[in-house]
Motif scaffolding. Structure first.
Motif, PDB file in Angstrom:
ATOM      1  N   ALA A 153       5.824   5.568  19.417  1.00  0.00           N
ATOM      2  CA  ALA A 153       6.756   6.053  20.438  1.00  0.00           C
ATOM      3  C   ALA A 153       6.903   7.566  20.366  1.00  0.00           C
ATOM      4  N   ARG A 204      13.895  -1.645  32.150  1.00  0.00           N
ATOM      5  CA  ARG A 204      12.502  -1.175  32.090  1.00  0.00           C
ATOM      6  C   ARG A 204      11.776  -1.427  33.411  1.00  0.00           C
ATOM      7  N   TYR A 228      11.629   1.499  36.278  1.00  0.00           N
ATOM      8  CA  TYR A 228      10.943   2.785  36.103  1.00  0.00           C
ATOM      9  C   TYR A 228       9.682   2.859  36.969  1.00  0.00           C
ATOM     10  N   ASP A 271       6.053   5.292  37.676  1.00  0.00           N
ATOM     11  CA  ASP A 271       5.126   6.201  37.011  1.00  0.00           C
ATOM     12  C   ASP A 271       5.014   7.489  37.830  1.00  0.00           C
ATOM     13  N   ILE A 296      11.197   7.945  30.397  1.00  0.00           N
ATOM     14  CA  ILE A 296      10.468   7.394  29.259  1.00  0.00           C
ATOM     15  C   ILE A 296       9.103   8.076  29.206  1.00  0.00           C
ATOM     16  N   ILE A 316       5.214   7.731  27.339  1.00  0.00           N
ATOM     17  CA  ILE A 316       4.344   6.782  26.644  1.00  0.00           C
ATOM     18  C   ILE A 316       3.005   7.465  26.352  1.00  0.00           C
ATOM     19  N   ASP A 372      -1.724   1.570  26.605  1.00  0.00           N
ATOM     20  CA  ASP A 372      -0.428   2.235  26.507  1.00  0.00           C
ATOM     21  C   ASP A 372       0.171   2.027  25.135  1.00  0.00           C
ATOM     22  N   ASP A 382       6.975   2.626  24.118  1.00  0.00           N
ATOM     23  CA  ASP A 382       7.890   3.454  24.904  1.00  0.00           C
ATOM     24  C   ASP A 382       8.705   4.367  23.992  1.00  0.00           C
ATOM     25  N   SER A 383       8.953   5.592  24.466  1.00  0.00           N
ATOM     26  CA  SER A 383       9.965   6.408  23.812  1.00  0.00           C
ATOM     27  C   SER A 383      11.336   5.818  24.108  1.00  0.00           C
ATOM     28  N   THR A 384      12.329   6.220  23.369  1.00  0.00           N
ATOM     29  CA  THR A 384      13.703   5.878  23.723  1.00  0.00           C
ATOM     30  C   THR A 384      14.017   6.566  25.051  1.00  0.00           C
ATOM     31  N   PRO A 385      14.652   5.867  26.003  1.00  0.00           N
ATOM     32  CA  PRO A 385      14.999   6.536  27.269  1.00  0.00           C
ATOM     33  C   PRO A 385      15.796   7.809  27.015  1.00  0.00           C
TER      34      PRO A 385
END
Length: 220
Positions: free
Chosen positions: A123, A163, A166, A168, A197, A199, A206, A209-212
């Motif tokens: 992440a 999630r 979101y 892209d 987020i 990635i 992929d 995910d990063s933390t939002p």
């Protein structure tokens, strides 16, 4: 010839479903007991998927006609359990690098793999967003993500934890490989609270995910 090192052997969706269920549940339950909270959380996810798979197997067995819906549900549950196990394996390798004895303690099978094989990216960390120089643009920042060749940027007008909301907004140019990039937002995402987020992406697909982040900051 590629150099080789040990890695945790990943599960296959082609393996017998019951075999996958039993093995994943045992190893995941061991991971849950880890004092490493990241490994423990991944173990909890994989264990839950294994339970769901077990229920789907039972349901399919109880339906003597082996209906299409029951068989499909079992296959979907097996796919989800295998994905969760393989994600857990990646996390264990990242949290306990080059430590096959520790991996084996969870019950993981260890195998040799070429060092050139791509691993799922971890992440993104230290992520932030700020107003871009031009109207309707945002500057997205994060630490370089190990193993990533490009980075995906996702944004939502909805809840940070949803999630599915979101979209892209990744740039299609070379800036997608950088840890600082300027994003042009769709018109209906301007002037409203946003969460983001990041990635990492490589040949393994992929990453995590990063933390939002963003905290609902508006970009004008």
């Amino acid at each position: 010839m590629s150099d080789r090192k040990q890695k945790i052997k990943r599960k296959s969706k082609k393996t017998n479903h019951l075999t996958n269920k039993e093995s994943i549940k045992t190893i995941a339950d061991n991971a849950v007991l880890s004092t490493n909270t990241v490994i423990s959380a991944a173990g909890g996810t994989a264990s839950g998927k294994a339970v769901t798979l077990g229920n789907a197997i039972t349901d399919a067995n109880n339906k003597r006609s082996a209906s299409v819906s029951a068989t499909g549900a079992e296959t979907d549950a097996d796919d989800a359990a295998v994905d969760a196990y393989n994600d857990m394996a990646t996390i264990i390798e990242q949290q306990l690098p080059d430590n096959p004895n520790a991996w084996k303690a969870f019950g993981c099978e260890v195998t040799d793999a070429a060092t050139t094989d791509a691993s799922k990216c971890p992440a993104g960390e230290n992520c932030s967003v700020s107003q871009g120089d031009a109207l309707g643009t945002a500057d997205v920042h994060h630490d370089p993500i190990p193993g990533a060749t490009t980075n995906k940027v996702l944004v939502t007008k909805g809840a940070a934890t949803d999630r599915t909301s979101y979209i892209d907004v990744t740039n299609t140019d070379a800036s997608s490989s950088k840890s600082n990039t300027t994003i042009t937002l769709p018109s209906d995402y301007i002037g409203v609270p946003l969460n983001w987020i990041v990635i990492g992406h490589n040949t393994a697909g992929d990453g995590f995910d990063s933390t939002p982040f963003g905290g609902g900051r508006k970009i004008n």
